[in-house]
Design a protein around this motif. Sequence first.
Motif, PDB file in Angstrom:
ATOM      1  N   GLU A   1      49.583 105.800 183.691  1.00 60.53           N
ATOM      2  CA  GLU A   1      50.246 106.873 184.918  1.00 60.53           C
ATOM      3  C   GLU A   1      51.768 105.985 184.682  1.00 60.53           C
TER       4      GLU A   1
ATOM      5  N   LEU B   1      45.010 111.056 181.069  1.00 64.41           N
ATOM      6  CA  LEU B   1      44.343 110.573 182.739  1.00 64.41           C
ATOM      7  C   LEU B   1      43.455 111.087 183.742  1.00 64.41           C
ATOM      8  N   ILE B   2      43.938 112.789 183.704  1.00 64.21           N
ATOM      9  CA  ILE B   2      42.524 113.666 184.692  1.00 64.21           C
ATOM     10  C   ILE B   2      40.593 113.448 184.164  1.00 64.21           C
TER      11      ILE B   2
ATOM     12  N   THR C   1      39.572 111.209 182.451  1.00 62.77           N
ATOM     13  CA  THR C   1      39.587 109.148 182.883  1.00 62.77           C
ATOM     14  C   THR C   1      38.830 109.091 183.911  1.00 62.77           C
ATOM     15  N   GLU C   2      39.800 109.805 184.747  1.00 59.48           N
ATOM     16  CA  GLU C   2      39.458 109.908 186.109  1.00 59.48           C
ATOM     17  C   GLU C   2      38.250 110.420 186.525  1.00 59.48           C
ATOM     18  N   ARG C   3      37.620 111.751 185.993  1.00 59.78           N
ATOM     19  CA  ARG C   3      36.654 112.581 185.970  1.00 59.78           C
ATOM     20  C   ARG C   3      35.303 111.779 185.177  1.00 59.78           C
TER      21      ARG C   3
ATOM     22  N   LYS D   1      35.239 108.863 185.379  1.00 54.13           N
ATOM     23  CA  LYS D   1      34.453 107.491 187.405  1.00 54.13           C
ATOM     24  C   LYS D   1      33.380 108.256 187.366  1.00 54.13           C
TER      25      LYS D   1
END
Length: 75
Positions: free
Chosen positions: A39, A68-69, A71-73, A75
């Motif tokens: 971020e 980042l997208i 990585t977040e997916r 989770k």
Amino acid sequence: MNKALMKKTTNDPVNPRHYKQGKIDVSDFIIDQKMGFLEGNIIKYVARYKMKGGIEDLNKALWYLKKLIKTERKK
């Protein structure tokens, strides 16, 4: 901006002028918002693109945003 400060930061490789735009230092904003590495890099590259790298910095921000997208997916 103070002329003495501007001279000091213009050639400073650690804290160059394009990191101090406006009233808020980009790194201070990133720290205040408790952002992580990905971020923080997105914000850094978007904030400085007009004064430093132009489209290249926007592409760097996009690379970090895609990372980042992903990585977040996961989770």
